[in-house]
Motif scaffolding. Sequence first.
Motif, PDB file in Angstrom:
ATOM      1  N   GLY A 391       0.844  -1.181   0.000  1.00 51.09           N
ATOM      2  CA  GLY A 391       0.000   0.000   0.000  1.00 51.09           C
ATOM      3  C   GLY A 391       0.876   1.226   0.000  1.00 51.09           C
ATOM      4  N   VAL A 392       0.469   2.271  -0.683  1.00 55.18           N
ATOM      5  CA  VAL A 392       1.255   3.500  -0.756  1.00 55.18           C
ATOM      6  C   VAL A 392       0.666   4.550   0.172  1.00 55.18           C
ATOM      7  CG1 VAL A 392       2.097   3.058  -3.084  1.00 55.18           C
ATOM      8  CG2 VAL A 392      -0.038   4.345  -2.766  1.00 55.18           C
ATOM      9  N   PHE A 393       1.518   5.459   0.664  1.00 58.46           N
ATOM     10  CA  PHE A 393       1.112   6.484   1.625  1.00 58.46           C
ATOM     11  C   PHE A 393       0.785   7.821   0.975  1.00 58.46           C
ATOM     12  CE2 PHE A 393       4.110   4.098   4.679  1.00 58.46           C
ATOM     13  CZ  PHE A 393       3.110   3.197   4.997  1.00 58.46           C
ATOM     14  N   ALA A 394       0.949   7.910  -0.352  1.00 60.70           N
ATOM     15  CA  ALA A 394       0.655   9.163  -1.048  1.00 60.70           C
ATOM     16  C   ALA A 394       0.134   8.861  -2.439  1.00 60.70           C
ATOM     17  CB  ALA A 394       1.900  10.044  -1.144  1.00 60.70           C
ATOM     18  N   SER A 395      -0.663   9.784  -2.949  1.00 63.52           N
ATOM     19  CA  SER A 395      -1.158   9.642  -4.314  1.00 63.52           C
ATOM     20  C   SER A 395      -0.042   9.983  -5.298  1.00 63.52           C
ATOM     21  CB  SER A 395      -2.341  10.571  -4.547  1.00 63.52           C
ATOM     22  OG  SER A 395      -3.437  10.201  -3.736  1.00 63.52           O
ATOM     23  N   GLY A 396      -0.042   9.297  -6.424  1.00 65.44           N
ATOM     24  CA  GLY A 396       0.997   9.546  -7.426  1.00 65.44           C
ATOM     25  C   GLY A 396       1.095   8.401  -8.404  1.00 65.44           C
ATOM     26  N   GLN A 397       2.320   8.017  -8.721  1.00 65.31           N
ATOM     27  CA  GLN A 397       2.527   6.938  -9.673  1.00 65.31           C
ATOM     28  C   GLN A 397       3.741   6.107  -9.272  1.00 65.31           C
ATOM     29  OE1 GLN A 397       2.765   9.381 -13.211  1.00 65.31           O
ATOM     30  NE2 GLN A 397       5.004   9.527 -13.102  1.00 65.31           N
ATOM     31  N   VAL A 398       3.653   4.800  -9.556  1.00 64.13           N
ATOM     32  CA  VAL A 398       4.762   3.887  -9.304  1.00 64.13           C
ATOM     33  C   VAL A 398       5.554   3.717 -10.587  1.00 64.13           C
ATOM     34  CG1 VAL A 398       5.404   1.514  -8.729  1.00 64.13           C
ATOM     35  CG2 VAL A 398       3.603   2.676  -7.441  1.00 64.13           C
ATOM     36  N   GLU A 399       6.870   3.888 -10.472  1.00 64.24           N
ATOM     37  CA  GLU A 399       7.758   3.722 -11.617  1.00 64.24           C
ATOM     38  C   GLU A 399       8.709   2.557 -11.370  1.00 64.24           C
ATOM     39  OE1 GLU A 399       9.760   7.367 -12.500  1.00 64.24           O
ATOM     40  OE2 GLU A 399       7.895   8.500 -12.778  1.00 64.24           O
ATOM     41  N   LEU A 400       8.976   1.777 -12.421  1.00 67.71           N
ATOM     42  CA  LEU A 400       9.956   0.694 -12.364  1.00 67.71           C
ATOM     43  C   LEU A 400      11.153   1.080 -13.206  1.00 67.71           C
ATOM     44  CD1 LEU A 400      10.858  -2.178 -11.579  1.00 67.71           C
ATOM     45  CD2 LEU A 400       9.633  -3.013 -13.616  1.00 67.71           C
ATOM     46  N   THR A 401      12.292   1.198 -12.566  1.00 71.87           N
ATOM     47  CA  THR A 401      13.543   1.542 -13.259  1.00 71.87           C
ATOM     48  C   THR A 401      14.551   0.420 -13.065  1.00 71.87           C
ATOM     49  OG1 THR A 401      14.324   2.732 -11.302  1.00 71.87           O
ATOM     50  CG2 THR A 401      13.171   4.016 -12.997  1.00 71.87           C
ATOM     51  N   PHE A 402      15.622   0.443 -13.868  1.00 66.47           N
ATOM     52  CA  PHE A 402      16.622  -0.629 -13.846  1.00 66.47           C
ATOM     53  C   PHE A 402      18.024  -0.056 -13.719  1.00 66.47           C
ATOM     54  CE2 PHE A 402      13.006  -2.315 -16.219  1.00 66.47           C
ATOM     55  CZ  PHE A 402      12.820  -3.550 -15.615  1.00 66.47           C
ATOM     56  N   SER A 403      18.917  -0.882 -13.201  1.00 62.06           N
ATOM     57  CA  SER A 403      20.332  -0.506 -13.122  1.00 62.06           C
ATOM     58  C   SER A 403      21.193  -1.750 -13.304  1.00 62.06           C
ATOM     59  CB  SER A 403      20.646   0.150 -11.770  1.00 62.06           C
ATOM     60  OG  SER A 403      20.347  -0.720 -10.708  1.00 62.06           O
ATOM     61  N   ASP A 404      22.496  -1.513 -13.608  1.00 58.59           N
ATOM     62  CA  ASP A 404      23.414  -2.646 -13.812  1.00 58.59           C
ATOM     63  C   ASP A 404      24.165  -2.962 -12.523  1.00 58.59           C
ATOM     64  OD1 ASP A 404      25.399  -0.718 -13.544  1.00 58.59           O
ATOM     65  OD2 ASP A 404      25.902  -0.663 -15.689  1.00 58.59           O
ATOM     66  N   GLY A 405      25.134  -3.886 -12.602  1.00 60.64           N
ATOM     67  CA  GLY A 405      25.869  -4.313 -11.421  1.00 60.64           C
ATOM     68  C   GLY A 405      26.678  -3.221 -10.771  1.00 60.64           C
ATOM     69  N   ALA A 406      27.022  -2.180 -11.520  1.00 57.54           N
ATOM     70  CA  ALA A 406      27.782  -1.060 -10.975  1.00 57.54           C
ATOM     71  C   ALA A 406      26.874   0.035 -10.432  1.00 57.54           C
ATOM     72  CB  ALA A 406      28.708  -0.495 -12.047  1.00 57.54           C
ATOM     73  N   GLY A 407      25.574  -0.181 -10.497  1.00 54.81           N
ATOM     74  CA  GLY A 407      24.636   0.819 -10.003  1.00 54.81           C
ATOM     75  C   GLY A 407      24.265   1.871 -11.020  1.00 54.81           C
ATOM     76  N   LYS A 408      24.705   1.727 -12.262  1.00 56.19           N
ATOM     77  CA  LYS A 408      24.404   2.705 -13.306  1.00 56.19           C
ATOM     78  C   LYS A 408      22.972   2.541 -13.793  1.00 56.19           C
ATOM     79  CE  LYS A 408      25.833   4.235 -17.929  1.00 56.19           C
ATOM     80  NZ  LYS A 408      26.765   3.983 -19.065  1.00 56.19           N
ATOM     81  N   LEU A 410      19.850   2.445 -16.209  1.00 59.01           N
ATOM     82  CA  LEU A 410      19.689   2.021 -17.588  1.00 59.01           C
ATOM     83  C   LEU A 410      18.364   2.523 -18.132  1.00 59.01           C
ATOM     84  CD1 LEU A 410      20.897  -1.682 -17.174  1.00 59.01           C
ATOM     85  CD2 LEU A 410      22.215   0.266 -18.044  1.00 59.01           C
ATOM     86  N   PRO A 411      18.289   2.755 -19.448  1.00 54.56           N
ATOM     87  CA  PRO A 411      17.034   3.249 -20.036  1.00 54.56           C
ATOM     88  C   PRO A 411      15.897   2.255 -19.809  1.00 54.56           C
ATOM     89  CG  PRO A 411      18.853   3.463 -21.584  1.00 54.56           C
ATOM     90  CD  PRO A 411      19.361   2.629 -20.450  1.00 54.56           C
ATOM     91  N   SER A 412      14.719   2.798 -19.459  1.00 52.84           N
ATOM     92  CA  SER A 412      13.553   1.952 -19.231  1.00 52.84           C
ATOM     93  C   SER A 412      12.355   2.539 -19.955  1.00 52.84           C
ATOM     94  CB  SER A 412      13.242   1.857 -17.738  1.00 52.84           C
ATOM     95  OG  SER A 412      12.041   1.165 -17.514  1.00 52.84           O
ATOM     96  N   SER A 413      11.563   1.639 -20.566  1.00 52.07           N
ATOM     97  CA  SER A 413      10.371   2.102 -21.287  1.00 52.07           C
ATOM     98  C   SER A 413       9.091   1.628 -20.600  1.00 52.07           C
ATOM     99  CB  SER A 413      10.403   1.591 -22.733  1.00 52.07           C
ATOM    100  OG  SER A 413      10.461   0.177 -22.764  1.00 52.07           O
ATOM    101  N   VAL A 414       9.197   1.299 -19.296  1.00 54.87           N
ATOM    102  CA  VAL A 414       8.021   0.834 -18.567  1.00 54.87           C
ATOM    103  C   VAL A 414       7.175   2.049 -18.162  1.00 54.87           C
ATOM    104  CG1 VAL A 414       7.188  -0.453 -16.578  1.00 54.87           C
ATOM    105  CG2 VAL A 414       9.328  -1.130 -17.707  1.00 54.87           C
ATOM    106  N   PRO A 415       5.944   2.132 -18.607  1.00 56.35           N
ATOM    107  CA  PRO A 415       5.100   3.285 -18.246  1.00 56.35           C
ATOM    108  C   PRO A 415       4.783   3.283 -16.745  1.00 56.35           C
ATOM    109  CG  PRO A 415       4.192   2.083 -20.122  1.00 56.35           C
ATOM    110  CD  PRO A 415       5.244   1.217 -19.534  1.00 56.35           C
ATOM    111  N   PRO A 416       4.615   4.457 -16.153  1.00 54.82           N
ATOM    112  CA  PRO A 416       4.256   4.526 -14.734  1.00 54.82           C
ATOM    113  C   PRO A 416       2.814   4.086 -14.505  1.00 54.82           C
ATOM    114  CG  PRO A 416       4.246   6.703 -15.698  1.00 54.82           C
ATOM    115  CD  PRO A 416       4.784   5.786 -16.754  1.00 54.82           C
ATOM    116  N   LEU A 417       2.528   3.700 -13.247  1.00 54.98           N
ATOM    117  CA  LEU A 417       1.199   3.259 -12.867  1.00 54.98           C
ATOM    118  C   LEU A 417       0.617   4.201 -11.832  1.00 54.98           C
ATOM    119  CD1 LEU A 417      -1.040   1.046 -12.782  1.00 54.98           C
ATOM    120  CD2 LEU A 417       0.253   0.020 -10.908  1.00 54.98           C
ATOM    121  N   LYS A 418      -0.555   4.719 -12.078  1.00 54.81           N
ATOM    122  CA  LYS A 418      -1.200   5.620 -11.136  1.00 54.81           C
ATOM    123  C   LYS A 418      -1.677   4.842  -9.911  1.00 54.81           C
ATOM    124  CE  LYS A 418      -4.690   9.267 -10.843  1.00 54.81           C
ATOM    125  NZ  LYS A 418      -5.735  10.026 -11.585  1.00 54.81           N
ATOM    126  N   VAL A 419      -1.394   5.368  -8.705  1.00 59.81           N
ATOM    127  CA  VAL A 419      -1.745   4.683  -7.460  1.00 59.81           C
ATOM    128  C   VAL A 419      -2.312   5.679  -6.452  1.00 59.81           C
ATOM    129  CG1 VAL A 419      -0.044   2.836  -7.740  1.00 59.81           C
ATOM    130  CG2 VAL A 419       0.608   4.964  -6.586  1.00 59.81           C
TER     131      VAL A 419
END
Length: 469
Positions: A391-408, A410-419
């Motif tokens: 459950g979320v404590f604020a209105s907004g959107q959830v985003e899924l982002t990615f990174s590599d083993g070094a923490g960099k 990476l480009p993501s094309s996953v659309p955000p989800l309103k919550v």
Amino acid sequence: MAFRYGLSLVCLSFTLLSLLGCGAGVQQMRPDADSRPTIGGGYGDASQAVAAPEAKATETDYQGWKAYQLTNGLVTVVAVPDIGGRVMEYRLGSHPFIWTNPAEYGKLYEPPKTAAERKWHNFGGYKTWPAPQSKWGGPPDPLGSQLEAARWSGKILTSSGPTVRITMTSPEDPVTGLQLTRELALSAGSTRLQIHETFRNISQRELTWSIWGICQVPGQLEPSQPFSREARVYIPLNPKSAHADGFCYLIAEKTDQWTKIANGRILQTSYGGKVGKIGTDSDAGWATYVDELHGFTFAQTYTVTPGAEYPDQGSTTEVFTQSSADVPYMELETLAPLKKLAPGEECSFDLDWHCAQVGGPTLKITSVAALKTFPAAAWKGTQIVVTGEFGVFASGQVELTFSDGAGKSLPSSVPPLKVSPAKSVVLKLTATPPTGATKGMLTLCTEKGDKLGDIAEVLLTNTPAADKD
């Protein structure tokens, strides 16, 4: 605005489902049996909880008391200066999280003049007491003391805008040598209520006290139940606890209301209608009350100071359970470290409240979410399927982002989800991670994309299987 009181939160498919004192130990005093409140009208829902453009603070009448109301479309908060500055309401939509006593509605009492007149009026709600309790001597207030049920003064500091604030102050108390101040702040778009507690030494001697926050929560979730085991409190246990079981009994009687879950990491209280009290030296800085019957979570977050001395065998968090033969409630209690105060010196304790429509068990609280099931990724060919519930404590959107083993990043094309805090987030997300990704991060952001906080990390530990489609 002020009035005086006398003496006083790619390829993809997201699926969202809408789911529906106190620690007084042996000194605990109980109301008379004939004053037991009855519960009617159900426990409300969050269907009308929609974030407003701004927050508002107003003067209001609450159950016959003059009060302050803070609202932002999601949550409603009510505070009553005339009965010790108590917070008597904190609700998401129409669902309440605080127990109050109808037998005391609208009543005011003068300070007792004799020992025979001393009586604890159990209004319910949230308040602070000085700890240790044995040193204070209440409730009710010792003769000459005006902390527990005195008429505090109060005023609205900010009446509308992005954040509204009120403040309430107790009379100077000669018995404890303290004056208490409670400031409440509520911001637009969030269920977060900020509570800033201050003790000031008004005496001419050095004092040592802990700020003890006591919140009474419902132990009965349906009128047909004398008590509800689905009314629960979750506290993460300290892996380096000074106690053999990770907690201690502060009332000698050991009931069946407490059990450890999640491989012993979480202490679960299931209200059984019996008197009891436990203390923990939890160092996680969070605890939750969960209405499992209707699927709502109320979280409290606070700071734990490593190495500091705490009352009650080193307790940072406590749970008291009242007998349902009297009134069916529990108390979720938080404590600050013991603090020496020179004359005129102050100490403070900050407590944040959050809520969301999600059931338990609570496995983790972040600054923006309550996690019921940790998000996890499973490979399906060259894609991942992410599942989890929170459950979320604020209105907004959830985003899924990615990174590599070094923490960099990476480009993501996953659309955000309103919550929204009014709907539990049940994830079933299918996505194609970018090449080189080793982990993902679920983040809560505003609708404009500004980051509010991280929800959970999602590890991509398995090698993707060959695409068989």
